[in-house]
Design a protein around this motif. Structure first.
Motif, PDB file in Angstrom:
ATOM      1  N   LYS A 147       0.826  -1.202   0.000  1.00  0.00           N
ATOM      2  CA  LYS A 147       0.000   0.000   0.000  1.00  0.00           C
ATOM      3  C   LYS A 147       0.860   1.251   0.000  1.00  0.00           C
ATOM      4  O   LYS A 147       1.838   1.348   0.728  1.00  0.00           O
ATOM      5  N   ASP A 227     -10.869   6.103  -3.557  1.00  0.00           N
ATOM      6  CA  ASP A 227     -10.528   4.808  -4.140  1.00  0.00           C
ATOM      7  C   ASP A 227     -11.711   3.837  -4.133  1.00  0.00           C
ATOM      8  O   ASP A 227     -11.922   3.096  -5.107  1.00  0.00           O
ATOM      9  N   GLN A 228     -12.460   3.816  -3.057  1.00  0.00           N
ATOM     10  CA  GLN A 228     -13.568   2.861  -2.968  1.00  0.00           C
ATOM     11  C   GLN A 228     -14.625   3.138  -4.026  1.00  0.00           C
ATOM     12  O   GLN A 228     -15.166   2.210  -4.637  1.00  0.00           O
ATOM     13  N   GLU A 229     -14.934   4.402  -4.246  1.00  0.00           N
ATOM     14  CA  GLU A 229     -15.919   4.756  -5.265  1.00  0.00           C
ATOM     15  C   GLU A 229     -15.414   4.402  -6.659  1.00  0.00           C
ATOM     16  O   GLU A 229     -16.186   3.960  -7.522  1.00  0.00           O
ATOM     17  N   ILE A 231     -13.278   1.976  -7.420  1.00  0.00           N
ATOM     18  CA  ILE A 231     -13.331   0.516  -7.542  1.00  0.00           C
ATOM     19  C   ILE A 231     -14.763   0.055  -7.803  1.00  0.00           C
ATOM     20  O   ILE A 231     -15.009  -0.879  -8.584  1.00  0.00           O
ATOM     21  N   ALA A 232     -15.725   0.745  -7.199  1.00  0.00           N
ATOM     22  CA  ALA A 232     -17.127   0.354  -7.336  1.00  0.00           C
ATOM     23  C   ALA A 232     -17.632   0.464  -8.775  1.00  0.00           C
ATOM     24  O   ALA A 232     -18.548  -0.262  -9.173  1.00  0.00           O
TER      25      ALA A 232
END
Length: 338
Positions: A147, A227-229, A231-232
């Motif tokens: 990371k 990042d999460q959005e 990846i979604a």
């Protein structure tokens, strides 16, 4: 309708107007608007008047070999630095990030100074290679296992930038007076050495980098969400960030290799673009290219016209950029919550 006309004026009309008017600015005061119209008229077959007999022989050299390459190089460099700053601010979601943050500018400056002192490589190539090297070191230092955090990369970039700045100072200390003068002038920005050769060297990497940025500009909005959005919706943020950082490195290193260091420019212009057009990167990418090139060209015109001798462009960007940034801070126009 009015909003669309404002976009058209700022992104297209104003840059073209400034590009044209910049041909009138220079040390030769005998070439003004009338003489330029006469020269252009002769090319398209429209009679506007006779040339001055003495000026006629020198006009082509002054306009097309001295002023035009400087204008084009200045616009490209301004667009590259502003776009690079905009990329980095978007992917790091940090309003104080600019090309200096990852060590790109400092690495390129050290590479150019090294080539001036020990001419094993050309100045342009050495500046480009050390700019890439600085970013590679920044990524390596900040990479903790699997990371790489945004804060870690910014901090690592500041450290690497400081190291290259220290090594640049060391080179200045050990260089002879003549080379020291050249290095110091280069670190303050040296648009006065613009030529068609420099335009050719800078054109390909900068236009390729800006072209990639334009094609992928909508993905900057995804990275700005987190990042999460990203990846979604099926986007790999890590690879995408590496692509954008590589583009920022290429265009910044090419700009610094061509004209030297121009401070604060890549920090200020993205904020100006965002104030005018809002946070949507689909339009901000175009705005940074247009406003960046136009703004640097206006600063260069001012630096050429204000005094009979030439003042390095980096001095003016610092003098103009620092008060402007303070003004934006006082107005709270740089907060990213809007």
């Amino acid at each position: 309708m009015i909003h669309q006309l404002k976009k058209l004026f700022l992104l297209v009309v104003l840059p073209l107007l400034v590009l044209l008017l910049s041909l009138l600015v220079g040390s030769s005061q005998n070439i003004g608007f009338v003489e330029l119209c006469q020269r252009i008229g002769s090319e398209v077959g429209i009679y506007i008047g006779d040339y001055n007999a003495v000026l006629k022989d020198n006009m082509d050299t002054i306009l097309w070999q001295v002023r035009l390459p400087r204008i084009l190089l200045t616009f490209m460099v301004g667009a590259a630095l502003a776009s690079s700053g905009g990329i980095l601010q978007a992917i790091f979601r940090n309003p104080i990030v600019d090309p200096f943050t990852l060590g790109i500018s400092s690495g390129s400056a050290f590479g150019a100074a090294l080539a001036m002192l020990f001419p094993l490589l050309s100045v342009n190539l050495s500046a480009f290679l050390f700019g890439v090297c600085a970013v590679g070191l920044t990524y390596f230092v900040s990479n903790a296992g699997l990371k790489t955090s945004i804060i870690g990369m910014v901090l690592a970039g500041m450290v690497i930038s400081g190291v290259f700045t220290a090594m640049l100072t060391l080179l200045q200390y050990i260089s002879d007076p003549y080379k020291l003068q050249a290095i110091v002038q280069w670190t303050m920005g040296n648009l006065h050495t613009a030529s068609w050769s420099k335009v050719q060297h800078a054109f390909l990497p900068i236009t390729i980098g800006l072209g990639i940025l334009i094609l992928l500009r909508w993905k900057l909005n995804l990275l700005a969400l987190g990042d999460q959005e990203a990846i979604a919706v099926g986007v790999n943020p890590k690879i995408l960030k590496l692509v954008f950082i590589a583009v920022a490195t290429m265009i910044t290193a090419s700009a610094v290799a061509a004209v030297g260091m121009i401070s604060l420019f890549g920090l200020i212009v993205p904020h100006i673009s965002r104030m005018i057009f809002g946070p949507n990167n689909n339009i901000i990418v175009w705005a940074n290219i247009s406003i960046g090139g136009t703004f640097l060209l206006l600063i260069d015109d001012f630096s050429r016209a204000v005094m009979p001798f030439e003042i390095p462009i980096g001095v003016f960007t610092m003098i103009i950029g620092a008060p402007l940034f303070i003004y934006l801070m006082r107005r709270n126009e740089i907060n990213w919550n809007s």
